[in-house]
Design a protein around this motif. Structure first.
Motif, mmCIF file in Angstrom:
data_model
loop_
_atom_site.group_PDB
_atom_site.id
_atom_site.type_symbol
_atom_site.label_atom_id
_atom_site.label_comp_id
_atom_site.label_asym_id
_atom_site.label_seq_id
_atom_site.Cartn_x
_atom_site.Cartn_y
_atom_site.Cartn_z
ATOM 1 N N VAL A 8 0.843 -1.197 0.000
ATOM 2 C CA VAL A 8 0.000 0.000 0.000
ATOM 3 C C VAL A 8 0.878 1.246 0.000
ATOM 4 O O VAL A 8 0.577 2.232 -0.667
ATOM 5 N N GLY A 34 -5.508 4.353 -3.713
ATOM 6 C CA GLY A 34 -6.257 3.178 -3.298
ATOM 7 C C GLY A 34 -7.734 3.447 -3.510
ATOM 8 O O GLY A 34 -8.222 4.532 -3.204
ATOM 9 N N TYR A 71 -5.085 3.305 3.551
ATOM 10 C CA TYR A 71 -4.505 3.947 2.360
ATOM 11 C C TYR A 71 -3.887 5.283 2.741
ATOM 12 O O TYR A 71 -2.761 5.599 2.370
ATOM 13 N N ALA A 118 -1.086 6.708 0.268
ATOM 14 C CA ALA A 118 -1.782 6.529 -1.009
ATOM 15 C C ALA A 118 -3.018 7.435 -1.010
ATOM 16 O O ALA A 118 -3.700 7.552 0.002
ATOM 17 N N SER A 162 -6.654 8.269 -1.446
ATOM 18 C CA SER A 162 -7.841 7.414 -1.437
ATOM 19 C C SER A 162 -8.924 7.941 -2.362
ATOM 20 O O SER A 162 -9.104 9.147 -2.515
#
Length: 123
Positions: free
Chosen positions: A9, A15, A31, A36, A38
């Protein structure tokens, strides 16, 4: 998050989470904590508690339709790296609100008055 999953991740740019009306959305928080960006369904927990503005900065995207998800993906892909990193940092900061440490502190604050009043001498 398990270390192996966390590494995967953490290497992701984004994500996606598509569950409708999820009561919370721990995957979305994971996430965000990993950096990441989201993209979550625009309902329930992600909408009400998680993918919110943090200190004036967006922390991710909310979408309902296929077109909205696609638009969010394109926006992330086209985003300048500096802009994406700024959003990811805001998302990480927002995710700390849902950490075990924050839960423990909030829980102790919430129950402290109960124990304080129970320990006071009764008149």
């Amino acid at each position: 998050m398990r270390p192996r999953l966390s590494r995967h991740v953490g290497n992701a740019v984004a994500g996606m989470h598509g569950m409708i009306d999820e009561h919370f959305g721990i995957g979305v928080v994971e996430y965000m904590a990993a950096g990441a960006i989201s993209i979550a369904h625009n309902s329930a927990g992600p909408k009400m508690d998680i993918v919110l503005v943090e200190e004036g900065q967006r922390t991710g995207f909310l979408a309902e339709t296929v077109e909205e998800y696609a638009k969010a993906i394109l926006e992330i892909v086209k985003m300048k790296e500096t802009e994406r990193l700024k959003m990811a940092e805001s998302a990480r900061k927002r995710a700390t609100r849902f950490s075990e440490q924050q839960f423990s502190e909030d829980f102790k604050t919430a129950i402290r008055p109960v124990f304080t009043s129970a320990l006071k001498p009764q008149s």
